[in-house]
Design a protein around this motif. Structure first.
Motif, PDB file in Angstrom:
ATOM      1  N   ARG A 108      -6.775 -75.963 -74.791  1.00 25.87           N
ATOM      2  CA  ARG A 108      -5.125 -75.972 -74.442  1.00 25.87           C
ATOM      3  C   ARG A 108      -4.725 -77.390 -74.476  1.00 25.87           C
ATOM      4  O   ARG A 108      -3.678 -77.709 -74.979  1.00 25.87           O
ATOM      5  CB  ARG A 108      -5.234 -75.464 -73.018  1.00 25.87           C
TER       6      ARG A 108
ATOM      7  N   HIS B 257      -1.120 -79.767 -76.411  1.00 26.82           N
ATOM      8  CA  HIS B 257      -0.249 -80.052 -75.286  1.00 26.82           C
ATOM      9  C   HIS B 257       0.887 -80.779 -75.816  1.00 26.82           C
ATOM     10  O   HIS B 257       0.974 -81.757 -76.456  1.00 26.82           O
ATOM     11  CB  HIS B 257      -0.618 -80.646 -74.048  1.00 26.82           C
TER      12      HIS B 257
ATOM     13  N   GLU C  27       7.032 -81.245 -72.322  1.00 26.53           N
ATOM     14  CA  GLU C  27       7.829 -80.236 -71.951  1.00 26.53           C
ATOM     15  C   GLU C  27       9.188 -80.312 -71.514  1.00 26.53           C
ATOM     16  O   GLU C  27       9.776 -81.139 -71.938  1.00 26.53           O
ATOM     17  CB  GLU C  27       6.995 -80.139 -70.411  1.00 26.53           C
TER      18      GLU C  27
ATOM     19  N   HIS D   3       4.248 -79.985 -65.587  1.00 27.22           N
ATOM     20  CA  HIS D   3       2.783 -79.353 -66.182  1.00 27.22           C
ATOM     21  C   HIS D   3       1.826 -78.664 -65.323  1.00 27.22           C
ATOM     22  O   HIS D   3       1.519 -79.366 -64.254  1.00 27.22           O
ATOM     23  CB  HIS D   3       2.183 -80.566 -66.979  1.00 27.22           C
ATOM     24  N   GLY D   4       1.688 -77.536 -65.379  1.00 28.41           N
ATOM     25  CA  GLY D   4       0.530 -76.665 -64.545  1.00 28.41           C
ATOM     26  C   GLY D   4       1.240 -76.435 -63.381  1.00 28.41           C
ATOM     27  O   GLY D   4       0.343 -75.811 -62.489  1.00 28.41           O
TER      28      GLY D   4
ATOM     29  N   TYR E 246      -4.266 -70.124 -70.345  1.00 26.49           N
ATOM     30  CA  TYR E 246      -3.356 -70.061 -71.386  1.00 26.49           C
ATOM     31  C   TYR E 246      -2.101 -69.663 -71.211  1.00 26.49           C
ATOM     32  O   TYR E 246      -0.874 -69.916 -71.622  1.00 26.49           O
ATOM     33  CB  TYR E 246      -3.985 -69.383 -72.560  1.00 26.49           C
TER      34      TYR E 246
ATOM     35  N   ASP F 164      -0.153 -72.137 -69.199  1.00 25.42           N
ATOM     36  CA  ASP F 164       0.313 -73.256 -70.002  1.00 25.42           C
ATOM     37  C   ASP F 164       1.551 -72.552 -70.941  1.00 25.42           C
ATOM     38  O   ASP F 164       2.521 -73.335 -71.064  1.00 25.42           O
ATOM     39  CB  ASP F 164      -0.804 -73.700 -70.939  1.00 25.42           C
TER      40      ASP F 164
ATOM     41  N   LYS G 237       6.734 -73.616 -70.001  1.00 24.16           N
ATOM     42  CA  LYS G 237       7.427 -74.525 -71.032  1.00 24.16           C
ATOM     43  C   LYS G 237       8.723 -73.685 -71.520  1.00 24.16           C
ATOM     44  O   LYS G 237       9.616 -74.569 -71.913  1.00 24.16           O
ATOM     45  CB  LYS G 237       6.345 -74.495 -72.115  1.00 24.16           C
TER      46      LYS G 237
ATOM     47  N   ALA H 282       0.018 -71.579 -77.577  1.00 24.68           N
ATOM     48  CA  ALA H 282      -0.880 -71.101 -76.520  1.00 24.68           C
ATOM     49  C   ALA H 282      -1.527 -69.918 -77.219  1.00 24.68           C
ATOM     50  O   ALA H 282      -2.728 -69.930 -76.614  1.00 24.68           O
ATOM     51  CB  ALA H 282       0.222 -70.843 -75.251  1.00 24.68           C
TER      52      ALA H 282
END
Length: 115
Positions: A10, A14, A17, A23-24, A68, A71, A75, A84
């Motif tokens: 993953r 990356h 964004e 992120h996350g 996944y 992630d 976005k 992804a």
């Protein structure tokens, strides 16, 4: 050679964004378009990763799609979504689990390069 861990796969794709997104992040990302996020959670987009009748149905018990999916959704970008799903496809194949066809001409099509 040690097989790549899902986090490594993953992380390898990356991308930058959406401005204001974290992120996350869990739940609703700050300043992200919630409507677009909800759309990406559906089975027509990132939800494809968790669909028990979908193209990854044989892989779900072997490779956890949660990271996944997380992630993919915040976005809100189709290029990241495709990356992804491609990363999850790779993880399933590394685990030697069958993945059924999921790309179409309209959804994450692979463009051939001319020489």
């Amino acid at each position: 050679m040690t097989p790549a861990q899902p986090e490594d796969v993953r992380a390898s794709w990356h991308m930058e964004e959406i401005p204001g997104c974290v992120h996350g992040c869990k739940g609703a990302c700050p300043n992200c378009d919630v409507t677009q996020k909800r759309q990406f959670e559906t089975g027509q987009f990132c939800g494809l990763l968790r669909d028990p009748k979908g193209p990854f149905r044989d892989c779900l018990a072997t490779v956890d799609p949660a990271g996944y999916f997380e992630d993919c959704v915040p976005k809100g970008r189709r290029d990241v979504l495709c990356q992804a799903i491609t990363a999850y496809t790779s993880a399933c194949r590394v685990a030697r689990v069958k993945v059924y066809s999921w790309r179409t001409a309209q959804f994450c099509a692979v463009k051939c390069l001319s020489h």
